[in-house]
Design a protein around this motif. Structure first.
Motif, PDB file in Angstrom:
ATOM      1  N   PRO A  15      -6.407  12.509  16.086  1.00  0.00           N
ATOM      2  CA  PRO A  15      -6.337  14.068  16.833  1.00  0.00           C
ATOM      3  C   PRO A  15      -5.411  13.953  17.599  1.00  0.00           C
ATOM      4  CG  PRO A  15      -8.633  14.170  17.464  1.00  0.00           C
ATOM      5  CD  PRO A  15      -7.978  12.508  16.758  1.00  0.00           C
ATOM      6  N   GLU A  16      -3.858  14.914  16.755  1.00  0.00           N
ATOM      7  CA  GLU A  16      -2.970  14.564  17.285  1.00  0.00           C
ATOM      8  C   GLU A  16      -2.243  13.337  18.624  1.00  0.00           C
ATOM      9  OE1 GLU A  16      -2.297  18.294  20.056  1.00  0.00           O
ATOM     10  OE2 GLU A  16      -4.324  19.120  19.403  1.00  0.00           O
ATOM     11  N   VAL A  17      -2.326  12.878  17.329  1.00  0.00           N
ATOM     12  CA  VAL A  17      -1.653  11.399  18.027  1.00  0.00           C
ATOM     13  C   VAL A  17       0.366  11.074  17.522  1.00  0.00           C
ATOM     14  CG1 VAL A  17      -1.710   8.875  17.586  1.00  0.00           C
ATOM     15  CG2 VAL A  17      -3.627  10.272  18.481  1.00  0.00           C
ATOM     16  N   THR A  18       0.906  10.732  18.328  1.00  0.00           N
ATOM     17  CA  THR A  18       2.284  10.073  17.597  1.00  0.00           C
ATOM     18  C   THR A  18       2.437   8.842  17.600  1.00  0.00           C
ATOM     19  OG1 THR A  18       2.808  11.096  20.082  1.00  0.00           O
ATOM     20  CG2 THR A  18       3.054  12.515  18.534  1.00  0.00           C
ATOM     21  N   GLU A  19       3.702   8.321  17.250  1.00  0.00           N
ATOM     22  CA  GLU A  19       3.768   6.714  16.989  1.00  0.00           C
ATOM     23  C   GLU A  19       4.918   7.497  17.944  1.00  0.00           C
ATOM     24  OE1 GLU A  19       4.876   3.829  14.585  1.00  0.00           O
ATOM     25  OE2 GLU A  19       3.774   4.730  14.144  1.00  0.00           O
ATOM     26  N   LYS A  20       5.429   6.091  19.107  1.00  0.00           N
ATOM     27  CA  LYS A  20       7.219   6.027  19.839  1.00  0.00           C
ATOM     28  C   LYS A  20       7.092   4.416  20.081  1.00  0.00           C
ATOM     29  CE  LYS A  20       6.560   8.261  24.209  1.00  0.00           C
ATOM     30  NZ  LYS A  20       6.809   8.966  24.774  1.00  0.00           N
ATOM     31  N   PRO A  21       8.133   3.491  20.246  1.00  0.00           N
ATOM     32  CA  PRO A  21       8.392   2.532  21.039  1.00  0.00           C
ATOM     33  C   PRO A  21       8.052   2.364  21.671  1.00  0.00           C
ATOM     34  CG  PRO A  21       9.676   3.146  19.567  1.00  0.00           C
ATOM     35  CD  PRO A  21       9.190   4.785  19.410  1.00  0.00           C
ATOM     36  N   CYS A  22       7.055   1.546  22.762  1.00  0.00           N
ATOM     37  CA  CYS A  22       6.980   0.693  23.820  1.00  0.00           C
ATOM     38  C   CYS A  22       7.345  -0.760  23.815  1.00  0.00           C
ATOM     39  CB  CYS A  22       5.970   1.414  24.109  1.00  0.00           C
ATOM     40  SG  CYS A  22       4.664   1.224  26.221  1.00  0.00           S
ATOM     41  N   TYR A  23       8.321  -1.055  24.843  1.00  0.00           N
ATOM     42  CA  TYR A  23       8.437  -2.613  25.314  1.00  0.00           C
ATOM     43  C   TYR A  23       8.870  -2.651  24.173  1.00  0.00           C
ATOM     44  CZ  TYR A  23       6.518  -2.212  29.831  1.00  0.00           C
ATOM     45  OH  TYR A  23       6.175  -1.760  30.780  1.00  0.00           O
ATOM     46  N   GLY A  24       9.436  -1.751  23.010  1.00  0.00           N
ATOM     47  CA  GLY A  24      10.203  -2.603  21.430  1.00  0.00           C
ATOM     48  C   GLY A  24       8.948  -2.425  20.460  1.00  0.00           C
ATOM     49  N   THR A  25       7.956  -1.909  20.259  1.00  0.00           N
ATOM     50  CA  THR A  25       7.503  -2.504  19.515  1.00  0.00           C
ATOM     51  C   THR A  25       6.700  -0.813  19.430  1.00  0.00           C
ATOM     52  OG1 THR A  25       5.081  -2.690  21.525  1.00  0.00           O
ATOM     53  CG2 THR A  25       6.441  -4.580  20.627  1.00  0.00           C
ATOM     54  N   PHE A  35      -2.436   5.142  24.121  1.00  0.00           N
ATOM     55  CA  PHE A  35      -3.382   4.486  24.279  1.00  0.00           C
ATOM     56  C   PHE A  35      -3.912   2.942  23.231  1.00  0.00           C
ATOM     57  CE2 PHE A  35      -3.261   6.696  20.362  1.00  0.00           C
ATOM     58  CZ  PHE A  35      -4.275   6.419  19.506  1.00  0.00           C
ATOM     59  N   ALA A  36      -2.771   2.785  22.728  1.00  0.00           N
ATOM     60  CA  ALA A  36      -2.841   1.310  22.677  1.00  0.00           C
ATOM     61  C   ALA A  36      -1.486   1.801  22.002  1.00  0.00           C
ATOM     62  CB  ALA A  36      -3.327   1.644  21.169  1.00  0.00           C
ATOM     63  N   ARG A  37      -0.684  -0.276  21.335  1.00  0.00           N
ATOM     64  CA  ARG A  37       0.609  -0.483  21.295  1.00  0.00           C
ATOM     65  C   ARG A  37       0.359  -1.755  20.626  1.00  0.00           C
ATOM     66  NH1 ARG A  37       3.876  -3.721  23.924  1.00  0.00           N
ATOM     67  NH2 ARG A  37       2.935  -4.647  25.655  1.00  0.00           N
ATOM     68  N   MET A  38       1.324  -2.165  20.004  1.00  0.00           N
ATOM     69  CA  MET A  38       1.328  -3.506  19.777  1.00  0.00           C
ATOM     70  C   MET A  38       2.112  -4.377  20.358  1.00  0.00           C
ATOM     71  SD  MET A  38       0.275  -3.550  16.299  1.00  0.00           S
ATOM     72  CE  MET A  38       0.321  -5.304  16.634  1.00  0.00           C
ATOM     73  N   HIS A  39       1.700  -5.962  20.462  1.00  0.00           N
ATOM     74  CA  HIS A  39       2.372  -6.603  21.561  1.00  0.00           C
ATOM     75  C   HIS A  39       3.419  -6.988  20.575  1.00  0.00           C
ATOM     76  CE1 HIS A  39       1.909 -10.466  24.201  1.00  0.00           C
ATOM     77  NE2 HIS A  39       2.006  -9.223  24.871  1.00  0.00           N
ATOM     78  N   GLU A  40       4.513  -7.824  21.767  1.00  0.00           N
ATOM     79  CA  GLU A  40       5.222  -8.410  21.549  1.00  0.00           C
ATOM     80  C   GLU A  40       4.474  -9.839  20.198  1.00  0.00           C
ATOM     81  OE1 GLU A  40       4.430  -7.462  24.486  1.00  0.00           O
ATOM     82  OE2 GLU A  40       5.921  -6.178  24.592  1.00  0.00           O
ATOM     83  N   GLN A  41       3.444 -10.457  20.973  1.00  0.00           N
ATOM     84  CA  GLN A  41       3.193 -11.566  20.068  1.00  0.00           C
ATOM     85  C   GLN A  41       2.995 -11.153  18.468  1.00  0.00           C
ATOM     86  OE1 GLN A  41       0.314 -13.742  22.538  1.00  0.00           O
ATOM     87  NE2 GLN A  41      -0.677 -15.025  20.224  1.00  0.00           N
ATOM     88  N   PRO A  42       2.936 -11.700  17.691  1.00  0.00           N
ATOM     89  CA  PRO A  42       3.015 -10.649  16.653  1.00  0.00           C
ATOM     90  C   PRO A  42       1.305 -11.099  16.032  1.00  0.00           C
ATOM     91  CG  PRO A  42       4.436 -12.359  16.350  1.00  0.00           C
ATOM     92  CD  PRO A  42       4.394 -12.840  17.932  1.00  0.00           C
ATOM     93  N   GLY A  43       0.868  -9.847  15.576  1.00  0.00           N
ATOM     94  CA  GLY A  43      -0.766  -9.875  15.257  1.00  0.00           C
ATOM     95  C   GLY A  43      -1.650  -9.489  15.983  1.00  0.00           C
TER      96      GLY A  43
END
Length: 113
Positions: A15-25, A35-43
């Motif tokens: 519900p009501e989630v948006t996506e935007k970059p954080c630390y380039g990911t 609440f979650a983000r992709m790390h700089e390390q792939p995968g």
């Protein structure tokens, strides 16, 4: 095995989630709170947890899937190797992270996701 595309699809279905970059990911927010983000390390995904005890349990139970670094010491989040978690487990983790980080008004409105 999960992928970055699975993360995006499952996170944006909450519900009501948006996506935007954080630390380039790519990062996922509920009511402006990450609440979650992709790390700089792939995968690898950075996923918030309810407390440090939850983190320690995951680290001990499945070290091939969950790890941390000095940067995240003392922080209620865990690094997730997506290749070692299935889509169901990933979805559960993201839903729990949403419930931990979403503002009370969203949790009340959506019944904790």
């Amino acid at each position: 095995m999960s992928t970055k595309d699975d993360v995006r699809e499952l996170a944006l279905a909450l519900p009501e989630v948006t996506e935007k970059p954080c630390y380039g990911t790519p990062a996922f927010y509920a009511g402006g709170r990450i609440f979650a983000r992709m790390h700089e390390q792939p995968g690898v995904l950075v996923c918030w947890l309810k407390d440090l005890d939850s983190k320690e349990m995951l680290l001990a139970a499945a070290p091939e899937a969950f790890f941390t670094t000095d940067h995240y010491r003392g922080h209620a989040s865990v690094l997730v190797r997506l290749e070692h978690v299935d889509r169901v487990e990933l979805g559960e983790m993201l839903a729990e992270a949403w419930a931990v980080r979403a503002p009370a008004r969203l949790r009340t409105k959506h019944g904790d996701g």
